[in-house]
Motif scaffolding. Structure first.
Motif, PDB file in Angstrom:
ATOM      1  N   ALA A  43       0.830  -1.202   0.000  1.00  0.00           N
ATOM      2  CA  ALA A  43       0.000   0.000   0.000  1.00  0.00           C
ATOM      3  C   ALA A  43       0.868   1.256   0.000  1.00  0.00           C
ATOM      4  O   ALA A  43       0.581   2.234  -0.705  1.00  0.00           O
ATOM      5  CB  ALA A  43      -0.925  -0.009   1.203  1.00  0.00           C
ATOM      6  N   LEU A  44       1.957   1.238   0.773  1.00  0.00           N
ATOM      7  CA  LEU A  44       2.866   2.378   0.779  1.00  0.00           C
ATOM      8  C   LEU A  44       3.533   2.558  -0.574  1.00  0.00           C
ATOM      9  O   LEU A  44       3.724   3.687  -1.047  1.00  0.00           O
ATOM     10  CB  LEU A  44       3.926   2.190   1.874  1.00  0.00           C
ATOM     11  N   GLU A  45       3.882   1.436  -1.227  1.00  0.00           N
ATOM     12  CA  GLU A  45       4.492   1.516  -2.555  1.00  0.00           C
ATOM     13  C   GLU A  45       3.508   2.073  -3.579  1.00  0.00           C
ATOM     14  O   GLU A  45       3.873   2.915  -4.406  1.00  0.00           O
ATOM     15  CB  GLU A  45       4.942   0.125  -3.012  1.00  0.00           C
ATOM     16  N   ARG A  46       2.279   1.597  -3.513  1.00  0.00           N
ATOM     17  CA  ARG A  46       1.314   1.946  -4.559  1.00  0.00           C
ATOM     18  C   ARG A  46       0.698   3.319  -4.359  1.00  0.00           C
ATOM     19  O   ARG A  46       0.511   4.080  -5.308  1.00  0.00           O
ATOM     20  CB  ARG A  46       0.210   0.895  -4.613  1.00  0.00           C
ATOM     21  N   TYR A  47       0.333   3.647  -3.118  1.00  0.00           N
ATOM     22  CA  TYR A  47      -0.408   4.877  -2.865  1.00  0.00           C
ATOM     23  C   TYR A  47       0.454   5.972  -2.247  1.00  0.00           C
ATOM     24  O   TYR A  47       0.046   7.135  -2.231  1.00  0.00           O
ATOM     25  CB  TYR A  47      -1.593   4.587  -1.935  1.00  0.00           C
TER      26      TYR A  47
END
Length: 310
Positions: free
Chosen positions: A25-29
């Protein structure tokens, strides 16, 4: 000093999945992403994710509207899910699939008209989430005395479900007490308790036959870690719970020729290595691993996060 490592120990598939959900989630958003409750019960894991931009909250009121929000591995009540929808949050659900399985079992029993009895620890986030996932009457019991105190007629149709991180032996005793009180009782087999809980408990019992002292690496608020320490004590072995090597008291291992180390399901292997390093600071240490079960369980990620490199 000879150190024997339990096998299996440490991270389970549900914990690996939950941490990876926050990672991806941190990578994507990008940061911040919000996590309701600690993603797993381990300060080192939570601290590492916080440093990368995860924000841990206890209530959704702390989360800005439309923000990316992750439910922890322990699961949440339906009221929390409804609150997230009302706030238009972008939810990623990291509830362990084995916890979700308990939710489904409980709903099926309630739909069949049975009073659902949850065997678990009051106040634990998994228990709160499970009780809030089931329509109908849900009663919490922690031990045989609680079963005896239930204000239910013996003829009541009853079903039981369990917190996933409980002791198999303790659960078996409570189930037996329920069977004595209620002839019309149904529930899952004790084998349906989390595979990781059972495997780690079985390994600790075997390990305790070989060591003078048991060190359990895990958080003070980790149910499964605390139970591993209790099993060691019940086996007649001096047993201690510690988060990492900084909490090692040299007096715990004074005079011990053989020390066993295990780790709860939310404790990373790096913390085990940290404890070993602390033991080495006291003197020469030889390390070996006991023969044991190799776990190969994997759980799928939410579709929004699948297909990206971890």
């Amino acid at each position: 000093m000879h150190v024997i490592l339990a096998q299996p120990r440490g991270f389970c598939a549900g914990v690996v999945r939950a941490i990876e959900i926050v990672d991806r989630a941190l990578e994507r958003y990008g940061a911040p992403v919000y996590v309701r409750h600690e993603i797993v019960h381990n300060k080192a894991v939570v601290g590492g994710l916080r440093a990368r931009g995860a924000v841990f909250v206890e209530a959704l009121a702390e989360v800005p509207p439309q923000a990316v929000t992750i439910f922890s591995a322990h699961g949440v009540a339906r009221a929390v899910e409804a609150d997230a929808r009302a706030r238009d949050l972008r939810v990623l659900n990291a509830t362990c699939p084995l916890v979700a399985k308990v939710h489904i079992q409980g709903r099926l029993y309630a739909a069949a008209g049975r009073v659902v009895i949850l065997i678990g620890h009051a106040g634990h986030p998994e228990v709160e989430g499970t009780m809030g996932q089931i329509d109908g009457r849900v009663l919490l019991v922690q031990d045989e005395a609680d079963v005896d105190a239930l204000d239910l007629p013996a003829a009541t149709p009853v079903a039981y479900i369990t917190q996933t991180t409980l002791s198999v032996d303790d659960t078996r005793a409570v189930i037996a007490a329920l069977q004595r009180r209620f002839p019309d009782l149904v529930g899952p087999d004790v084998r349906d308790i989390c595979y990781a809980t059972q495997n780690r408990q079985r390994a600790v019992r075997e390990l305790c036959r070989q060591v003078d002292v048991l060190l359990v690496v895990g958080a003070a608020n980790s149910s499964n870690s605390n139970r591993l320490r209790e099993i060691g004590s019940e086996s007649g072995i001096r047993s201690h719970l510690l988060a990492d090597g900084s909490e090692l008291d040299p007096a715990w291992v004074a005079g011990a020729a053989t020390v066993g180390i295990t780790a709860g399901a939310s404790a990373p292997e790096a913390m085990v290595e940290h404890v070993i390093a602390a033991l080495r600071a006291l003197g020469p240490v030889e390390v070996s691993a006991m023969d044991g079960l190799e776990e190969h369980v994997e759980f799928k990620l939410p579709p929004e996060l699948a297909g990206r490199a971890a």
